[in-house]
Scaffold this motif. Structure first.
Motif, mmCIF file in Angstrom:
data_model
loop_
_atom_site.group_PDB
_atom_site.id
_atom_site.type_symbol
_atom_site.label_atom_id
_atom_site.label_comp_id
_atom_site.label_asym_id
_atom_site.label_seq_id
_atom_site.Cartn_x
_atom_site.Cartn_y
_atom_site.Cartn_z
ATOM 1 N N LYS A 174 0.936 -1.046 -0.141
ATOM 2 C CA LYS A 174 -0.151 -0.077 0.033
ATOM 3 C C LYS A 174 0.898 1.325 -0.012
ATOM 4 O O LYS A 174 0.664 2.224 -0.651
ATOM 5 C CB LYS A 174 -1.034 0.211 1.219
ATOM 6 N N THR A 175 1.989 1.181 0.595
ATOM 7 C CA THR A 175 2.890 2.340 0.763
ATOM 8 C C THR A 175 3.578 2.438 -0.434
ATOM 9 O O THR A 175 3.569 3.658 -1.128
ATOM 10 C CB THR A 175 3.875 2.085 1.871
ATOM 11 N N GLY A 176 3.945 1.468 -1.333
ATOM 12 C CA GLY A 176 4.495 1.559 -2.519
ATOM 13 C C GLY A 176 3.843 2.221 -3.404
ATOM 14 O O GLY A 176 3.843 3.108 -4.415
ATOM 15 N N TYR A 177 2.414 1.797 -3.542
ATOM 16 C CA TYR A 177 1.330 2.413 -4.450
ATOM 17 C C TYR A 177 1.126 3.688 -4.169
ATOM 18 O O TYR A 177 1.045 4.534 -5.118
ATOM 19 C CB TYR A 177 -0.162 1.555 -4.317
ATOM 20 N N ARG A 178 1.063 4.030 -3.022
ATOM 21 C CA ARG A 178 0.722 5.625 -2.569
ATOM 22 C C ARG A 178 1.940 6.492 -2.957
ATOM 23 O O ARG A 178 1.896 7.648 -3.593
ATOM 24 C CB ARG A 178 0.439 5.817 -0.954
ATOM 25 N N GLN A 179 3.135 5.594 -2.679
ATOM 26 C CA GLN A 179 4.243 6.685 -3.126
ATOM 27 C C GLN A 179 4.464 6.924 -4.819
ATOM 28 O O GLN A 179 4.697 8.009 -5.088
ATOM 29 C CB GLN A 179 5.534 5.933 -2.767
ATOM 30 N N ALA A 223 3.543 10.866 -9.105
ATOM 31 C CA ALA A 223 2.759 11.242 -10.192
ATOM 32 C C ALA A 223 2.327 12.586 -10.012
ATOM 33 O O ALA A 223 2.200 13.640 -10.999
ATOM 34 C CB ALA A 223 1.657 10.257 -10.766
ATOM 35 N N LEU A 224 1.310 12.883 -8.845
ATOM 36 C CA LEU A 224 0.714 13.883 -8.577
ATOM 37 C C LEU A 224 1.511 15.243 -8.448
ATOM 38 O O LEU A 224 1.209 16.237 -8.885
ATOM 39 C CB LEU A 224 -0.263 13.640 -7.417
ATOM 40 N N HIS A 225 2.827 14.910 -7.533
ATOM 41 C CA HIS A 225 3.677 16.075 -7.484
ATOM 42 C C HIS A 225 4.385 16.572 -8.964
ATOM 43 O O HIS A 225 4.672 17.695 -9.173
ATOM 44 C CB HIS A 225 4.885 15.710 -6.528
ATOM 45 N N PRO A 254 -4.895 19.447 1.889
ATOM 46 C CA PRO A 254 -4.421 19.752 0.576
ATOM 47 C C PRO A 254 -3.989 18.434 -0.274
ATOM 48 O O PRO A 254 -3.798 18.419 -1.361
ATOM 49 C CB PRO A 254 -3.006 20.288 1.025
ATOM 50 N N ALA A 255 -4.247 17.433 0.462
ATOM 51 C CA ALA A 255 -3.986 15.971 -0.100
ATOM 52 C C ALA A 255 -4.782 14.952 0.505
ATOM 53 O O ALA A 255 -5.227 15.002 1.503
ATOM 54 C CB ALA A 255 -2.412 15.581 -0.055
ATOM 55 N N GLY A 256 -5.380 14.098 -0.293
ATOM 56 C CA GLY A 256 -6.241 13.081 0.125
ATOM 57 C C GLY A 256 -6.836 12.015 -0.766
ATOM 58 O O GLY A 256 -6.224 12.059 -1.932
ATOM 59 N N ILE A 257 -7.964 11.367 -0.391
ATOM 60 C CA ILE A 257 -8.507 10.528 -1.382
ATOM 61 C C ILE A 257 -9.918 10.621 -1.409
ATOM 62 O O ILE A 257 -10.680 10.980 -0.485
ATOM 63 C CB ILE A 257 -8.181 9.034 -0.800
ATOM 64 N N LEU A 258 -10.539 10.410 -2.598
ATOM 65 C CA LEU A 258 -11.817 10.660 -2.863
ATOM 66 C C LEU A 258 -12.339 9.297 -3.075
ATOM 67 O O LEU A 258 -12.300 8.737 -4.181
ATOM 68 C CB LEU A 258 -12.426 11.539 -4.154
ATOM 69 N N GLU A 259 -12.948 8.450 -2.259
ATOM 70 C CA GLU A 259 -13.121 7.250 -2.091
ATOM 71 C C GLU A 259 -14.202 6.484 -3.020
ATOM 72 O O GLU A 259 -14.089 5.650 -4.006
ATOM 73 C CB GLU A 259 -13.653 6.710 -0.424
ATOM 74 N N GLU A 260 -15.297 7.477 -3.268
ATOM 75 C CA GLU A 260 -16.369 7.043 -4.228
ATOM 76 C C GLU A 260 -15.997 7.222 -5.551
ATOM 77 O O GLU A 260 -16.180 6.454 -6.461
ATOM 78 C CB GLU A 260 -17.714 7.886 -3.977
ATOM 79 N N GLN A 261 -14.817 8.079 -5.755
ATOM 80 C CA GLN A 261 -14.580 8.226 -7.188
ATOM 81 C C GLN A 261 -13.336 7.407 -7.592
ATOM 82 O O GLN A 261 -12.716 7.670 -8.605
ATOM 83 C CB GLN A 261 -14.404 10.056 -7.537
ATOM 84 N N HIS A 262 -12.666 6.914 -6.436
ATOM 85 C CA HIS A 262 -11.490 6.284 -6.752
ATOM 86 C C HIS A 262 -10.305 7.118 -7.378
ATOM 87 O O HIS A 262 -9.738 6.754 -8.262
ATOM 88 C CB HIS A 262 -11.762 4.949 -7.707
ATOM 89 N N LEU A 263 -10.187 8.208 -6.633
ATOM 90 C CA LEU A 263 -9.356 9.146 -7.118
ATOM 91 C C LEU A 263 -8.444 9.335 -5.912
ATOM 92 O O LEU A 263 -9.102 9.690 -4.741
ATOM 93 C CB LEU A 263 -9.843 10.420 -7.670
ATOM 94 N N ARG A 264 -7.221 9.905 -6.033
ATOM 95 C CA ARG A 264 -6.317 10.582 -5.160
ATOM 96 C C ARG A 264 -5.861 11.940 -5.743
ATOM 97 O O ARG A 264 -5.767 12.137 -6.735
ATOM 98 C CB ARG A 264 -4.976 9.823 -4.880
ATOM 99 N N ILE A 271 -6.711 5.687 -8.774
ATOM 100 C CA ILE A 271 -6.330 4.784 -7.854
ATOM 101 C C ILE A 271 -7.351 3.382 -7.818
ATOM 102 O O ILE A 271 -7.295 2.372 -7.043
ATOM 103 C CB ILE A 271 -6.103 5.106 -6.329
ATOM 104 N N TYR A 272 -8.272 3.372 -8.901
ATOM 105 C CA TYR A 272 -9.012 2.064 -8.836
ATOM 106 C C TYR A 272 -8.278 0.712 -8.908
ATOM 107 O O TYR A 272 -8.569 -0.032 -8.225
ATOM 108 C CB TYR A 272 -9.897 2.116 -10.250
ATOM 109 N N ALA A 273 -7.407 0.870 -9.941
ATOM 110 C CA ALA A 273 -6.408 -0.459 -10.026
ATOM 111 C C ALA A 273 -5.729 -0.635 -8.829
ATOM 112 O O ALA A 273 -5.453 -1.787 -8.361
ATOM 113 C CB ALA A 273 -5.239 -0.231 -11.107
#
Length: 409
Positions: free
Chosen positions: A33-38, A43-45, A106-116, A135-137
């Motif tokens: 999970k940490t690897g995916y988030r990183q 990509a976001l930065h 400033p940063a977070g997750i939209l659970e229903e939309q599957h987006l960070r 982040i759906y995949a």
């Protein structure tokens, strides 16, 4: 005892295995999970800095994560700079930006939309950039990892259980062999002692007659010999009973019987003795409670509990006996007495052989085997026995036995 030791070995082994498996799977999950988030945050930065003038622009990199870049001008106009999200139209950007502003982070997750998401600071021209990554995949991959870990963990748990089951049998074999030798020795010794004790008692009985031994002092000595031999015979019979119970060869003649009659018979036997001791008895026995069991052993069970209550109740104390029938529990026999309250340690040790809860009371007859025999009888009949002690000094023994059909009253 061997079965308990074996299951204790298995339980300890499985607890250790469970802790290890859980630790491994939790560590793998959070590292993944940490690897995916990183990767997603990288990509976001990177997207946050695209097309922004800077003295040191970020080096170009291969885009691995689908992103949406939206700029909000000073007048609130939303400009889509890039959209690589498959299921998100440019018209949805305004709604996504509104959701981000509601979260006030400033940063977070939209659970229903599957987006960070990541919200940047104001640029020199007053724009604010919002970037979103799919982040759906990632979420699907983490869910699959949980399922796979559960399946692998279950299979590993089952394999370790079978392994520990067979290993425990090998590990306790020396203990089992020593226990069997000890049990056999007690059984053989008890059996061999019965014959000489019977001869001693028989001859002592003959010699205690006045016409055989005229001297009264000698007859008194013979009577003491007979009394001690009788006590030893009772001890030997108790040891033999426990040895047979340990080996599983106890000869129990199970048949339907009236347990109420058995308990009442025991009470009638002890009632005169209780009054002679200056104590009181109160009993309430429901009629016609039928169970399947060995009448002789069940009578012995009731006698042991009543005898124990007589020995350890206070002078003038009350002994209470109750027998009820419950469809959910079975036949419930309770024997309580007013005496010295038992501690938690004493309750745990009470059914151990030769254990005396109050060693200072050496004048109390017995060897500390009665309750051990009572426990073996209860287990042989598929029941349970427990002890409760109240602060006021009321000690209660409760026996629950499987119940048969009740006779119609």
């Amino acid at each position: 005892m061997i079965k308990k030791l074996r299951w204790k070995f298995i339980t300890i082994t499985m607890i250790i295995v469970t802790i290890l498996l859980v630790s491994i799977f939790v560590t793998l999950y959070y590292s993944t999970k940490t690897g995916y988030r990183q990767r997603s945050m990288d990509a976001l930065h990177t997207a946050l800095k695209e097309d922004f003038p800077a003295n040191n622009p970020p080096p170009p990199r291969r885009e691995e994560t689908p992103v949406l870049i939206a700029d909000v001008g000073t007048d609130g106009t939303v400009t889509i700079t890039k959209n690589r999200l498959a299921d998100t139209d440019s018209s949805d950007a305004g709604a996504l930006i509104s959701l981000v502003n509601e979260k006030r982070k400033p940063a977070g997750i939209l659970e229903e939309q599957h987006l960070r998401y990541l919200r940047g600071n104001k640029s020199p021209d007053g724009r604010i950039r919002y970037v979103f990554s799919d982040i759906y995949a990632e979420q699907n991959s983490l869910r699959r990892q949980i399922v796979y870990s559960a399946v692998i963990g279950f299979c590993a748990f089952a394999a370790f259980f079978l392994f520990s089951f067979f290993l425990s049998g090998w590990a306790v074999k020396p203990v089992e062999r020593a226990w069997e030798q000890q049990r056999q020795f007690v059984a053989d010794a008890s059996h061999e002692l019965k014959t000489p004790l019977t001869v001693i008692l028989s001859n002592a009985g003959i010699m205690s007659q006045p016409d055989v031994v005229p001297d009264e002092a000698n007859r008194l000595r013979i009577e003491r010999i007979r009394a001690e031999a009788e006590r030893m015979k009772q001890l030997v019979e108790s040891l033999l009973t426990l040895a047979r119970s340990d080996s599983g060869n106890a000869s129990a003649a199970f048949r339907p019987l009236d347990f109420s009659f058995v308990v009442n018979s025991s009470i009638m036997t002890f009632e005169p003795l209780i009054f002679e001791m200056g104590k009181r008895i109160s009993y309430e026995v429901d009629n016609n409670i039928r169970i399947s069991g060995d009448e002789k052993k069940l009578r012995q069970l009731a006698d042991i509990l009543l005898d124990n209550a007589c020995k350890y109740s206070l002078e003038g104390g009350l002994i209470t006996v109750g027998l009820t029938a419950s469809s959910g529990r079975g036949a419930v026999l309770s024997v309580a007495n007013e005496g010295k309250a038992l501690t938690e340690h004493e309750i745990k040790q009470l059914f151990h052989r030769f254990y005396r809860a109050d060693p200072s009371r050496s004048d109390v007859a017995g060897y500390g085997l009665g309750l051990s025999i009572a426990e073996s009888i209860v287990k042989e009949h598929g029941g349970e026995i427990r002890v409760e002690s109240e602060e006021k000094g009321v000690n209660r023994f409760t026996v629950v036995l499987p119940i048969g059909d009740l006779i119609e009253k």
